[in-house]
Structures are given as C-alpha cells and as structure tokens.
Design an enzyme around this catalytic site. Sequence first.
Site, PDB file in Angstrom:
ATOM      1  N   LYS A 128       0.833  -1.412  -0.101  1.00 52.48           N
ATOM      2  CA  LYS A 128      -0.100  -0.222  -0.096  1.00 52.48           C
ATOM      3  C   LYS A 128       1.060   1.193   0.039  1.00 52.48           C
ATOM      4  O   LYS A 128       2.025   1.213   0.656  1.00 52.48           O
ATOM      5  CB  LYS A 128      -0.730  -0.002   1.275  1.00 52.48           C
ATOM      6  CG  LYS A 128      -2.014   0.813   1.222  1.00 52.48           C
ATOM      7  CD  LYS A 128      -3.060   0.338   0.519  1.00 52.48           C
ATOM      8  CE  LYS A 128      -4.357   1.274   0.298  1.00 52.48           C
ATOM      9  NZ  LYS A 128      -5.693   0.450  -0.577  1.00 52.48           N
ATOM     10  N   ASP A 168      -7.063   4.657  -4.478  1.00 50.58           N
ATOM     11  CA  ASP A 168      -7.688   4.215  -3.374  1.00 50.58           C
ATOM     12  C   ASP A 168      -8.109   5.756  -2.973  1.00 50.58           C
ATOM     13  O   ASP A 168      -8.291   6.523  -3.912  1.00 50.58           O
ATOM     14  CB  ASP A 168      -6.605   4.151  -2.253  1.00 50.58           C
ATOM     15  CG  ASP A 168      -7.193   3.640  -0.916  1.00 50.58           C
ATOM     16  OD1 ASP A 168      -7.852   2.377  -0.810  1.00 50.58           O
ATOM     17  OD2 ASP A 168      -7.177   4.444   0.069  1.00 50.58           O
TER      18      ASP A 168
HETATM   19  P1  NDP Z   1     -12.763   8.109  -3.101  1.00 50.28           P
HETATM   20  O1  NDP Z   1     -11.672   9.152  -2.812  1.00 50.28           O
HETATM   21  O2  NDP Z   1     -13.205   7.909  -4.150  1.00 50.28           O
HETATM   22  O3  NDP Z   1     -13.924   8.431  -1.973  1.00 50.28           O
HETATM   23  C1  NDP Z   1     -13.863   8.371  -0.547  1.00 50.28           C
HETATM   24  C2  NDP Z   1     -15.370   8.851   0.023  1.00 50.28           C
HETATM   25  O4  NDP Z   1     -15.169   8.927   1.487  1.00 50.28           O
HETATM   26  C3  NDP Z   1     -15.505  10.463  -0.194  1.00 50.28           C
HETATM   27  O5  NDP Z   1     -16.894  10.736  -0.359  1.00 50.28           O
HETATM   28  C4  NDP Z   1     -14.895  11.312   0.852  1.00 50.28           C
HETATM   29  O6  NDP Z   1     -15.206  12.616   1.092  1.00 50.28           O
HETATM   30  C5  NDP Z   1     -15.249  10.297   2.017  1.00 50.28           C
HETATM   31  N1  NDP Z   1     -13.896  10.423   3.071  1.00 50.28           N
HETATM   32  C6  NDP Z   1     -12.688  10.114   2.833  1.00 50.28           C
HETATM   33  N2  NDP Z   1     -12.111  10.463   3.745  1.00 50.28           N
HETATM   34  C7  NDP Z   1     -12.997  10.580   4.749  1.00 50.28           C
HETATM   35  C8  NDP Z   1     -12.914  11.248   6.138  1.00 50.28           C
HETATM   36  N3  NDP Z   1     -11.788  11.189   6.881  1.00 50.28           N
HETATM   37  N4  NDP Z   1     -14.196  11.221   6.820  1.00 50.28           N
HETATM   38  C9  NDP Z   1     -15.352  11.244   6.232  1.00 50.28           C
HETATM   39  N5  NDP Z   1     -15.532  10.870   4.876  1.00 50.28           N
HETATM   40  C10 NDP Z   1     -14.518  10.674   4.377  1.00 50.28           C
HETATM   41  O7  NDP Z   1     -12.345   6.508  -2.442  1.00 50.28           O
HETATM   42  P2  NDP Z   1     -12.721   5.197  -2.760  1.00 50.28           P
HETATM   43  O8  NDP Z   1     -14.129   5.054  -2.641  1.00 50.28           O
HETATM   44  O9  NDP Z   1     -11.823   4.539  -3.366  1.00 50.28           O
HETATM   45  O10 NDP Z   1     -12.272   4.528  -1.174  1.00 50.28           O
HETATM   46  C11 NDP Z   1     -13.491   4.445   0.081  1.00 50.28           C
HETATM   47  C12 NDP Z   1     -12.974   3.402   1.086  1.00 50.28           C
HETATM   48  O11 NDP Z   1     -12.857   2.085   0.262  1.00 50.28           O
HETATM   49  C13 NDP Z   1     -11.270   3.646   1.564  1.00 50.28           C
HETATM   50  O12 NDP Z   1     -11.364   3.023   2.852  1.00 50.28           O
HETATM   51  C14 NDP Z   1     -10.561   2.484   0.590  1.00 50.28           C
HETATM   52  O13 NDP Z   1      -9.408   2.367   1.214  1.00 50.28           O
HETATM   53  C15 NDP Z   1     -11.710   1.687   0.364  1.00 50.28           C
HETATM   54  N6  NDP Z   1     -11.249   0.747  -0.762  1.00 50.28           N
HETATM   55  C16 NDP Z   1     -11.244   1.273  -1.889  1.00 50.28           C
HETATM   56  C17 NDP Z   1     -11.180   0.270  -3.012  1.00 50.28           C
HETATM   57  C18 NDP Z   1     -11.138   1.035  -4.470  1.00 50.28           C
HETATM   58  O14 NDP Z   1     -10.922   0.176  -5.391  1.00 50.28           O
HETATM   59  N7  NDP Z   1     -11.136   2.290  -4.970  1.00 50.28           N
HETATM   60  C19 NDP Z   1     -10.730  -0.950  -2.947  1.00 50.28           C
HETATM   61  C20 NDP Z   1     -10.955  -1.664  -1.465  1.00 50.28           C
HETATM   62  C21 NDP Z   1     -11.188  -0.624  -0.484  1.00 50.28           C
HETATM   63  P3  NDP Z   1     -14.694  13.949   0.630  1.00 50.28           P
HETATM   64  O15 NDP Z   1     -14.664  13.959  -0.794  1.00 50.28           O
HETATM   65  O16 NDP Z   1     -15.025  15.109   1.386  1.00 50.28           O
HETATM   66  O17 NDP Z   1     -13.128  13.533   0.957  1.00 50.28           O
END
Ligand code: NDP
Length: 450
Positions: A128, A168
């Site tokens: 990671k 991510d």
């Molecule tokens: P994105 O950046 O596309 O979206 C993240 C979302 O979560 C946004 O809506 C963001 O809001 C919100 N967010 C991020 N940090 C915080 C925080 N500290 N508090 C509240 N809201 C928060 O990321 P992903 O959708 O790719 O990832 C989301 C989760 O899924 C993570 O935990 C990631 O590790 C996990 N994941 C992702 C994969 C992938 O293929 N993308 C695979 C497996 C797991 P804002 O825009 O305001 O920051």
Amino acid sequence: MLTNTYLKNVYDGLAARNAEQPEFLQAVAEVLESIQPLVDRHPEYEKYGIIERMVEPERIIIFRVPWVDDQGKVQVNRGYRVQYNSAIGPYKGGMRFHPSVNLSVIKFLGFEQTFKNSLTTLPMGGGKGGSDFDPKGKSEGEVMRFCQSLMTELYRHIGQFVDVPAGDIGVGAREVGFMYGQYKRITNSFQGGVLTGKGLTFGGSLARTEATGYGLCYFVQEALKCMKNDSFEGKTVVISGSGNVATYACEKATQLGGKVVTMSDSNGYVYDPNGIDLAAVKEIKEVRRGRIKEYVATHPEATYTEGCSGVWTVPCDIALPCATQNEINEESAKILVANGCKVMCEGANMPTTPEGIAVFLDAGVLYGPSKACNAGGVSVSGLEMSQNSERLSWSFEEVDEKLQGIMKNIFHASYDASVEAGCEGNLMVGANCAGFLKVATAMVAEGVAY
Ligand code: NDP
C-alpha cells in the site's frame, strides 16, 4: 484477548515498537485474535517465526515529493510505499492521497491487503502507499505535477513482477493516468501491468471502476442468501461516502432491489426518502468534483445534515460504510442495531472500531469484514494484470462474471473457515483465518527468505 503466549509476546513487542501507530496496531490485534485457534494447532508457525515476520513489512519506502503550485510556489509532501508481504505474489495495493495519510495508516492498509489479496485466490502479495497530499481544491495541473513528481521517485521501486500500485481514496483514473504516463516516460517502455485502474484506452479493464462497490454487493447477496435465506429486495440501505466504492455500491444495491437512502462526504450526508438519484450524485462527484450537499438543490425532498457520523442514525436494514477507517464507533453501532440494522458489510477498509464490531457480533448482525467484502477491487485489478499479460481485453460481462464468482468464493471460504474455527457465521474470524493460512503456508515453504 490474546491467550496464546507466542501471539501475545509478538503483539506486545510490536506494540512497544510502534506505540504511535494506533490504526496499524488495531488491524494487527484483530487478525492475531482471530487466528489463535490456528496458531494453537500449528506449532511450526512459532518455529519458523511466521507471525513476527508477518507483522513486519518487508520494506518501507518514504520519500520527498516536491512540486510547484499554480502560483509558482514550491510545495513539499511526503510519499510512502509499504511493501508488506510478497509470499504469494508481487506486492499489490492502492495509493491513497489524503491529508490524514501517515505511516500508521499505510501500514494498517498494507497489512490488511496481504490477507485480502490471499482471499481473492489470485497471485498477489500485499502492499500500500500514498501521500499526505490533499487533491481537494487543487487544479488539474497541480494534481498532474504532483503525480509526476511522486512517480519520479516511485518508479524505481515498482514493476509488474515487483509491486503494482492502483487507486484508493483521492486516487482515481485521472491520477493513475498521470502516474502511468510518467512511468512510461521515465522507463521508455509500455508496461501495462505496472499499475492497475488505468484508463480503458491504455490497458485498463472494463468493470474495474465498478468492481469494489459491485463486489461488496455480490458478497452481501451471497451472504444474505446462504445465512438468512434473504436478498436485497425491498431493503433500506444506508451508504456512507460518495466516492468510487460508495457510488458503485449504490448502483448495484439498487439494481438488486434495495433502496439506498443516504450518501455522504467528509462534510455531511444527504438523506433521500425516495431513494438516492445516483445520476445526480455522479454528476456532482465525477463531473463537477463538487460536494454532496449540492444534491438537495435539485432534490427538494432530500435533506442535508452537516457532520458524518449522523448518517448511522438513519434507520436501515443494511449498512454499507464506504468512506474511511473507524467511521463507525460503539455508539454508532448501538444506534444502528437499535434501529433494526441486520446486515453490516464493509466497503471501506476497517470502517468499524473493535468496540463497534463487538456490538454487531453480540447482536447477531450479519457482519462482513472489509478484507472479504471489498476485495472485488483488487480482484479485478488482478484480472487487469492478466489481460495486460496476454495483451487482450475481456468484455464487461466476462469480467463481471469472474468478479461474481470470486466474491461468492470469498464468502464461502470465510464462512467455512468460521465453522472450522468453531464460531460458525463469524465472518471476521473466518476471513482472517482463510487469508492467513495461504500466506503462512507459502512463507513456511519459502524458508526464512524474508
Ligand atoms: P474516494 O476518494 O473515491 O471516496 C472517498 C469517499 O469517502 C469520499 O466521499 C470522501 O469524502 C469520503 N471520505 C474520505 N475520507 C473521509 C473522512 N476522513 N471522513 C469522512 N469521509 C471521508 O475513495 P474510494 O471510494 O476509492 O475509497 C473509499 C474506501 O474504500 C477507503 O477506505 C478505501 O481504502 C476503500 N477501498 C477502495 C477500493 C477501490 O477500489 N477504490 C478498494 C478497496 C477498498 P470527501 O470527498 O469529502 O473527502
């Protein structure tokens, strides 16, 4: 609680050495507690030092990322790549760009990734990376210059047979494209398999964008069918986040007959009693790169509430956290259970605190841990690598069908391992045991190489 002396000694030593890394220690504690029965039965793990080797990353790279902003000012961020475990394949795991990124967060994610990748049955080790760079409010030029600078250092540490990064939080197709372009320029070679999540015109896989969210719902579908003889049909679903995982979880949950009523970002959440209009969310998030509160401007029946944790007070049958780590604590878990939540499956990585997990397990909620539920993303990344190797592209349907098969297998492997561990239906214990076993077996066979 750790009762096995070997595990306890390893954990105590680790905690003393990494006292300032709470997320990392949280992830390790959960896995070690789950695998106790296995370690009790297999004294060879202690003989070969498997656990102390497994908790220590094979390699950590930390580097300076200098870039120039639109005002001509030099900015400096910190870049990370944790190459955790290569026992069953090249290191594989995403890059996260978010101001909260630090070594504890990247180590926890890399540790989890090792077992998740093992569960997929594909040959991928765990890794990671990321940076404390905040893409929010940055121009496209700034994001591109940052990605190019980051890759100017990272390129020497990665490769299709070495380490394969992906996206991510804060890293989507745009950022992967910028990083890939720079890798190609520096190495003067087109090596598609060095990064996944690429655009479709240069080696990306169909269904990779949808894979994590869709995979989460396929897992829930199989778990509901096998454990509760039930389905998504007619269920109210609460989702947090509005990024990649949340968006495609919403799409698939809706296709399968659920009604998704919430989505959020780091400022607050929207509640739409009619069901979320996903086209509107995609327009706000994917096209305008705006904030979720803009949703209510075109949907007067919906409400917007400031603050993230309130989303868990919305009554639901199924909760799918898809934002970030530790977004559900004990209090939120109790509210969800009191409001009738029967299924909690994790799209985000480690979104529930240990106290929150205990609430769900005690209440008999169908709890699906992230390393099983969200493995669809890395699975299709693995399939993207396969397509790059054979220089062919598969159809959306072909990839989606393979994804469904993988998610069903992950559920059954986790469920069967829970039975073997003597706690039928505890998918956290099951996923940890099943993921661990394959990595441990490979490490024993490969000798004390790492
Ligand atoms: P994105 O950046 O596309 O979206 C993240 C979302 O979560 C946004 O809506 C963001 O809001 C919100 N967010 C991020 N940090 C915080 C925080 N500290 N508090 C509240 N809201 C928060 O990321 P992903 O959708 O790719 O990832 C989301 C989760 O899924 C993570 O935990 C990631 O590790 C996990 N994941 C992702 C994969 C992938 O293929 N993308 C695979 C497996 C797991 P804002 O825009 O305001 O920051």
